[in-house]
Design a protein around this motif. Structure first.
Motif, mmCIF file in Angstrom:
data_model
loop_
_atom_site.group_PDB
_atom_site.id
_atom_site.type_symbol
_atom_site.label_atom_id
_atom_site.label_comp_id
_atom_site.label_asym_id
_atom_site.label_seq_id
_atom_site.Cartn_x
_atom_site.Cartn_y
_atom_site.Cartn_z
ATOM 1 N N CYS A 1 -3.018 -6.021 8.245
ATOM 2 C CA CYS A 1 -2.857 -4.583 8.029
ATOM 3 C C CYS A 1 -3.085 -4.294 6.545
ATOM 4 C CB CYS A 1 -1.462 -4.127 8.446
ATOM 5 S SG CYS A 1 -1.116 -2.413 7.988
ATOM 6 N N GLU B 1 -2.341 -1.670 4.972
ATOM 7 C CA GLU B 1 -1.277 -0.862 4.371
ATOM 8 C C GLU B 1 -0.076 -1.710 3.972
ATOM 9 O OE1 GLU B 1 -1.653 2.385 3.765
ATOM 10 O OE2 GLU B 1 -3.615 2.452 4.765
ATOM 11 N N CYS B 2 0.385 -2.550 4.937
ATOM 12 C CA CYS B 2 1.648 -3.246 4.662
ATOM 13 C C CYS B 2 1.508 -4.771 4.611
ATOM 14 C CB CYS B 2 2.708 -2.854 5.694
ATOM 15 S SG CYS B 2 2.394 -3.535 7.323
ATOM 16 N N TRP C 1 0.893 -6.836 7.087
ATOM 17 C CA TRP C 1 1.251 -7.513 8.345
ATOM 18 C C TRP C 1 0.066 -8.337 8.852
ATOM 19 C CZ3 TRP C 1 -1.305 -6.854 13.000
ATOM 20 C CH2 TRP C 1 -0.718 -7.453 14.127
ATOM 21 N N CYS D 1 -0.826 -1.018 13.651
ATOM 22 C CA CYS D 1 0.044 -2.044 13.074
ATOM 23 C C CYS D 1 1.447 -1.912 13.666
ATOM 24 C CB CYS D 1 0.095 -1.871 11.559
ATOM 25 S SG CYS D 1 1.345 -2.920 10.788
ATOM 26 N N ASN E 1 4.071 -2.872 12.566
ATOM 27 C CA ASN E 1 5.044 -2.733 11.493
ATOM 28 C C ASN E 1 5.069 -1.314 10.917
ATOM 29 O OD1 ASN E 1 6.969 -3.715 9.682
ATOM 30 N ND2 ASN E 1 5.385 -4.070 8.124
ATOM 31 N N CYS E 2 3.920 -0.787 10.468
ATOM 32 C CA CYS E 2 3.907 0.516 9.802
ATOM 33 C C CYS E 2 3.187 1.588 10.607
ATOM 34 C CB CYS E 2 3.309 0.402 8.403
ATOM 35 S SG CYS E 2 1.529 0.107 8.407
ATOM 36 N N THR F 1 0.247 2.371 11.138
ATOM 37 C CA THR F 1 -1.067 2.903 10.765
ATOM 38 C C THR F 1 -2.129 2.121 11.534
ATOM 39 O OG1 THR F 1 -1.328 1.326 8.972
ATOM 40 C CG2 THR F 1 -0.304 3.451 8.429
HETATM 41 ZN ZN LIG Z 1 1.040 -2.249 8.583
#
Ligand SMILES: [Zn+2]
Ligand SMILES: [Zn+2]
Length: 753
Positions: A460, A462-463, A465, A500, A502-503, A505
């Motif tokens: 990911c 963004e984060c 992951w 994702c 997790n986040c 996105t």
């Molecule tokens: Zn993420």
């Protein structure tokens, strides 16, 4: 009464059973014995004594299996060597060495009896007994009078008589399938007592040895053959170091023919039989029915049949097989050839004992009094050192067979290509230009990437992951056909998430590249080209594998993309370009052997280029163009690689200057594993001091939910390794017998790779 020490297919010592002399049971025979309250096992009689052991009640051997011993002569001493050297029991050797159907076990004697393997049979026919003593004119007249008004019957009888004479069959029986006759006629003839029929075990066609049609050798090959012959005659192992395409196989053929002509057996080991089917076919063309191929893809039935047939053979057998073929019974062994001796697949890595078939071959040669030839274009450093010390006789072949030129090697700097804007996705311009030229000229290209799947992981943006396996401590590989994330350790699969987890996105991207991605990108860049991919995902069966390979061979495909599998032993005439897409991941492997491996792998890939014609090229993409191994590959300089690596190994006391034994511990309970590993390392340290390394977590810490740790012991070459093994065995026994560590599984890997 006699007493036998019987080896059972268990991690147990041999047990004593009684038997009556009149049974004719001998050493090496397979027998049925009861072990425990109910269970029946196949065992191998290891020793026989007249002295009754002191202890307890002794059970009797239930019966003997098969008409010939399963483990005879030198083979018994080989099993003992394997058990001693690889620190396991004879039972564990038995479990691995015998094909599954040759060692049935069951909960009752009746069950067991049903499981006993029956050799396939075939029909034999002979003339009526009273006709046997007759010959010539007398027999002809007799047949005439018996078959008046039945010319077809007379013809069949004459055919049986002449075949029996030709084959020297004293009892008059010949194979029924050699008689061209309708079964109903034969049945009618038998009911009139003109002929007799019998079912007999199917055996190989007896064939006279000696008149093989062998390939012509070049003067260089002649010279090498002469040197190998000298070594073989004096029972010194020979190391044949010949560049790819130098014609090692033709030399093997001459040696094999000489050995078979003496009525002796030959064992030829090859890295992976599926890959070497071309070789088996070539051998069959010359040695026809002498050839037996043996590998793990055969059915258990076929493997067992081969084992039992060879155990009873009278010599003149050529077995071409993968690693496991070294346990076949060849009572008249005269020669062992280990082709591509550097190949890692000779080492068993997943079950006990973790043997190396190449090393075993050298011992077998000594025990059986047979010649040993190890061949490679890039010998393992172990074998190379043995050739320097004079333990092996080194024989060199430095020119290509038929005068073929070695390919030019071009090193292409990936970083520089990026800076100059000369890189499209994963390909530098020089490689793309080379491919375009090759395709233009109607030639073929091979692209090597050491990873299967589409991308080794997804991440990911963004984060950070990444998709990981829930059972193993590794990232999941993205595959596109079909779309899935897959664990390359345990096979777990899942659908790639759209967002994702997790986040939430959707900014997930693929990292790195595997063969599937290469295939896709190449087909976009060269829309006209016909592309094949060869890796574990496309060659799920031997058949699928052969289809891909033969299409490329026939020129029906232009570009072959593949993993390691394309590096081994292929001989494609039309390949003029070989691309190594990412040499960096070969060079950067965290292992003291990585430089040696990278060199071997790149040289093997390069060797696929232009075997018959000149002007072919190998292009290596790397961000480390100055790396010594890259320079050594570019120069084709094995000696330079060997010198440098041996220097390093000596400095850090790594093999071949020491022997490395690795203990791999695994357990579902993390704390129990840590504790067990620490206790075991401590016990080893008390005996071996600074020679013990670890415990450390394994490269992949968790597989299938089991935690893993390793301890390594390095014993310097000068020390007694036999004594060291005894001490290691003591430590292992103590761990095994400790109730605290029942749940910890310990695997021993002597000469760990
Ligand atoms: Zn993420
Ligand atoms: Zn997994």
């Amino acid at each position: 009464m006699l007493y036998a020490r019987v080896v059972l297919p268990l991690a147990q010592p041999a047990y004593t059973y009684a038997f009556d002399e009149s049974t004719g049971i001998g050493v090496g025979d397979a027998v049925v014995v009861q072990f425990g309250a109910r269970r029946y096992y196949t065992g191998i009689v290891w020793e026989i004594t007249t002295e009754r052991p002191q202890l307890g009640r002794i059970k009797s051997i239930s019966r003997r299996l098969y008409s010939t011993p399963l483990v005879g002569g030198w083979q018994r001493r080989m099993w003992e060597w394997v058990a001693d050297y690889y620190i396991c029991t004879l039972g564990e050797v038995m479990r691995m060495a015998l094909p599954s159907l040759a060692k049935p076990s069951a909960d009752s004697f009746e069950e067991f009896s049903k499981e006993i393997f029956k050799m396939p049979t075939e029909s034999y026919v002979a003339l009526a007994e009273e006709l046997l003593p007759l010959g010539g004119e007398q027999l002809a007249q007799r047949i005439e009078s018996l078959c008046r008004r039945a010319p077809r019957r007379a013809e069949i009888m004459r055919r049986i008589a002449s075949l029996a004479a030709e084959k020297g069959a004293a009892d008059g029986f010949v194979r029924r399938r050699l008689i061209d006759a309708d079964p109903s006629i034969l049945t009618a003839m038998r009911s009139r007592s003109l002929i007799r029929t019998e079912q007999r075990e199917r055996t190989a066609e007896g064939e006279t040895a000696g008149d093989f049609l062998l390939p012509q050798l070049s003067p260089a090959q002649q010279l090498a053959l002469g040197q190998i012959r000298q070594a073989v005659d004096s029972l010194q192992p020979a190391l044949l170091h010949g560049v790819t395409g130098s014609g090692k196989t033709e030399i093997y053929m001459h040696l094999i023919a000489e050995t078979l002509s003496r009525g002796k057996d030959v064992l030829m080991l090859v890295p992976e039989i599926v890959i070497t089917s071309q070789l088996v076919e070539r051998m069959e063309r010359i040695f026809s029915s002498h050839v037996t191929s043996y590998h793990s893809k055969l059915t258990p039935h076929r493997r067992t049949e081969i084992y039992l047939r060879l155990a009873a053979s009278s010599g003149g057998e050529l077995v071409v097989g993968a690693r496991s073929a070294m346990f076949l019974p060849l009572p008249h062994l005269g020669l062992i050839v280990v082709d591509e001796e550097h190949d890692q697949s000779y080492k068993q890595t997943d079950t006990q004992p973790r043997y190396n078939a190449r090393d075993c071959a050298v011992i077998m040669g000594r025990l059986a009094g047979a010649g040993v030839v190890l061949g490679s274009a890039t010998p393992s450093l172990e074998s190379y050192v043995n050739s320097l010390s004079g333990k092996y006789r080194k024989v060199d072949l430095t020119e290509r067979y038929g005068g073929g030129e070695l390919p030019a090697v071009i090193v292409s700097d990936t970083m520089r290509a990026v800076k100059r804007n000369e890189r499209k996705v994963h390909f530098n311009r020089v490689l793309l230009d080379g491919m375009a030229e090759a395709l233009e000229a109607g030639e073929q290209a091979m692209l090597f990437q050491n990873r299967r799947g589409y991308a080794p992981y997804i991440e990911c943006r963004e984060c950070g992951w990444t998709a990981r396996c829930p059972h193993c401590n590794v990232t999941l590989t993205l595959h596109r056909q079909p779309e899935r994330l897959e664990c390359h350790y345990c096979g777990y699969t899942m659908t790639p998430p759209a967002a994702c987890p997790n986040c939430k996105t959707q900014n997930i991207s693929t990292m790195g590249f595997g063969t599937e991605k290469v295939e896709q990108e190449i087909s976009r860049l060269f829309p006209e080209a016909r592309i094949a991919r060869l890796d574990r995902d496309t060659s799920t069966s031997e058949r699928a594998f052969r289809t891909i390979v033969s299409a490329f061979e026939q020129g029906e495909t232009d570009i072959m993309v593949g993993t390691q599998i394309i590096t081994k032993g292929f001989d494609f005439d039309r390949v003029s370009l070989v691309g190594i897409l990412n040499a960096d991941n070969l060079l950067n492997a965290p292992d003291f052997r990585s430089a040696e491996r990278a060199f071997q792998l790149m040289m093997q890939v390069a060797g696929r280029a232009g075997r018959r014609r000149g002007g072919s090229r190998v292009i290596i993409q790397t961000s480390q163009p100055q790396h010594p191994v890259i320079r050594q590959v570019a120069a084709g300089d094995y000696e330079a690689m060997a010198r440098q690596q041996l220097d390093e190994r000596r400095t850090f006391n790594y093999p071949p200057y020491s022997r490395l034994t690795r203990f791999a511990l695994r357990c579902r309970d993390y704390d129990r594993l840590r504790e067990g590993a620490n206790v075991m390392a401590e016990m080893l340290r008390r005996k071996f001091g600074h020679r013990v390394m670890g415990p450390v977590s394994s490269a992949v810490e968790t597989i299938r939910g089991e935690h893993r740790a390793e301890i390594a012991v390095k014993i310097e070459s000068g020390a007694s390794f036999g004594r060291a093994r005894e001490m290691m065995r003591e430590v292992l026994d103590r761990m095994h017998s400790s109730p605290d560590y029942k749940s910890v599984t310990i695997a021993v890997d002597v000469d760990a790779q």
